[in-house]
Design a protein around this motif. Structure first.
Motif, mmCIF file in Angstrom:
data_model
loop_
_atom_site.group_PDB
_atom_site.id
_atom_site.type_symbol
_atom_site.label_atom_id
_atom_site.label_comp_id
_atom_site.label_asym_id
_atom_site.label_seq_id
_atom_site.Cartn_x
_atom_site.Cartn_y
_atom_site.Cartn_z
ATOM 1 N N VAL A 65 0.796 -1.075 0.061
ATOM 2 C CA VAL A 65 0.026 -0.047 0.042
ATOM 3 C C VAL A 65 0.859 1.238 -0.076
ATOM 4 O O VAL A 65 1.891 1.419 0.954
ATOM 5 N N LEU B 87 1.051 5.570 0.101
ATOM 6 C CA LEU B 87 0.348 6.965 0.474
ATOM 7 C C LEU B 87 1.299 8.034 0.153
ATOM 8 O O LEU B 87 2.285 8.074 0.629
ATOM 9 N N ASN C 104 8.380 -1.404 6.053
ATOM 10 C CA ASN C 104 7.881 0.020 5.359
ATOM 11 C C ASN C 104 9.287 0.331 4.401
ATOM 12 O O ASN C 104 10.358 0.201 4.815
ATOM 13 N N HIS D 207 2.360 9.036 7.337
ATOM 14 C CA HIS D 207 2.308 8.142 6.199
ATOM 15 C C HIS D 207 2.779 6.774 6.113
ATOM 16 O O HIS D 207 2.131 5.824 5.778
ATOM 17 N N THR E 253 0.134 3.446 5.959
ATOM 18 C CA THR E 253 0.553 2.616 4.877
ATOM 19 C C THR E 253 0.697 1.121 5.537
ATOM 20 O O THR E 253 0.109 0.049 4.951
#
Ligand SMILES: [Mn+2]
Length: 195
Positions: free
Chosen positions: A96, A98, A153, A161, A165
């Motif tokens: 995902v 962002l 990440n 953010h 995510t």
């Protein structure tokens, strides 16, 4: 019905969680930690899970006990709702983004608790929220849901953010893993015959 209702009371927190894995993403959240509510909302929405979480914790000390214990109670509720894992996909993953941030989350409903968490936040706090607590939340969840969870990440400059995510990808991965697999014909997805 893949639902559960769990209450957990300690001297530090009183928490109730109601979950429906086959929901539509409706969330009612009141944990006393606004950023945690925002993150739980991501799990519900992107996981298509109906979620009610109420917590009264010792936030006059800090948010630590409340965030960790919500993770624990959500893990307990998840384990109850998923049941014997017959006919589910078992594995789920999601990437995902962002804006500049991108995270990957991979989950296995293995029955074995394991958290592999690789997140280097660019800031120590998001508003008043200590970013270390995100890990505590996932560790609590993993321990009590009995899942293997890999969280990475991959990039990001903004800590809000980065964190968001992770939670969105977590919701998406849970949804995929918990989904019924029509070709599994109700079997437990393991050659061991148990998970
Ligand atoms: Mn946000």
């Amino acid at each position: 019905m893949r639902q559960a209702d769990v209450k957990r009371d300690t001297l530090e927190t009183r928490i109730s969680v109601r979950i429906d894995l086959d929901g539509t993403g409706k969330a009612t959240l009141a944990t006393g930690v606004p950023f945690l509510d925002h993150m739980l909302d991501q799990i519900a929405r992107h996981g298509a899970i109906d979620l009610e979480v109420k917590a009264e914790g010792d936030v006059h000390i800090d948010d630590h006990h409340t965030v960790e214990d919500v993770g624990i109670t959500l893990g307990q509720a998840f384990a109850r709702a998923i049941g014997d894992k017959k006919g589910i996909r078992r594995y789920g993953h999601a990437y995902v983004p962002l804006d500049e941030a991108l995270s990957r989350v991979v989950v296995d409903f293995s029955g074995r608790p394991g958290l592999h968490y690789f997140v280097e936040y660019t800031r120590a706090r998001i508003g008043s929220f200590d970013v270390d607590l995100a890990r505590e939340f996932f560790q609590g969840f993993v321990n009590h849901a009995g899942v293997t969870l890999h969280i990475d990440n991959l990039r990001g400059d903004n800590a809000h953010h980065q964190c968001e995510t992770i939670f969105k990808a977590f919701g998406r991965a849970l949804r995929m893993a918990a989904e019924r697999d029509d070709r599994a014909l109700g079997a437990i997805p393991s050659t061991k015959g148990a998970l």
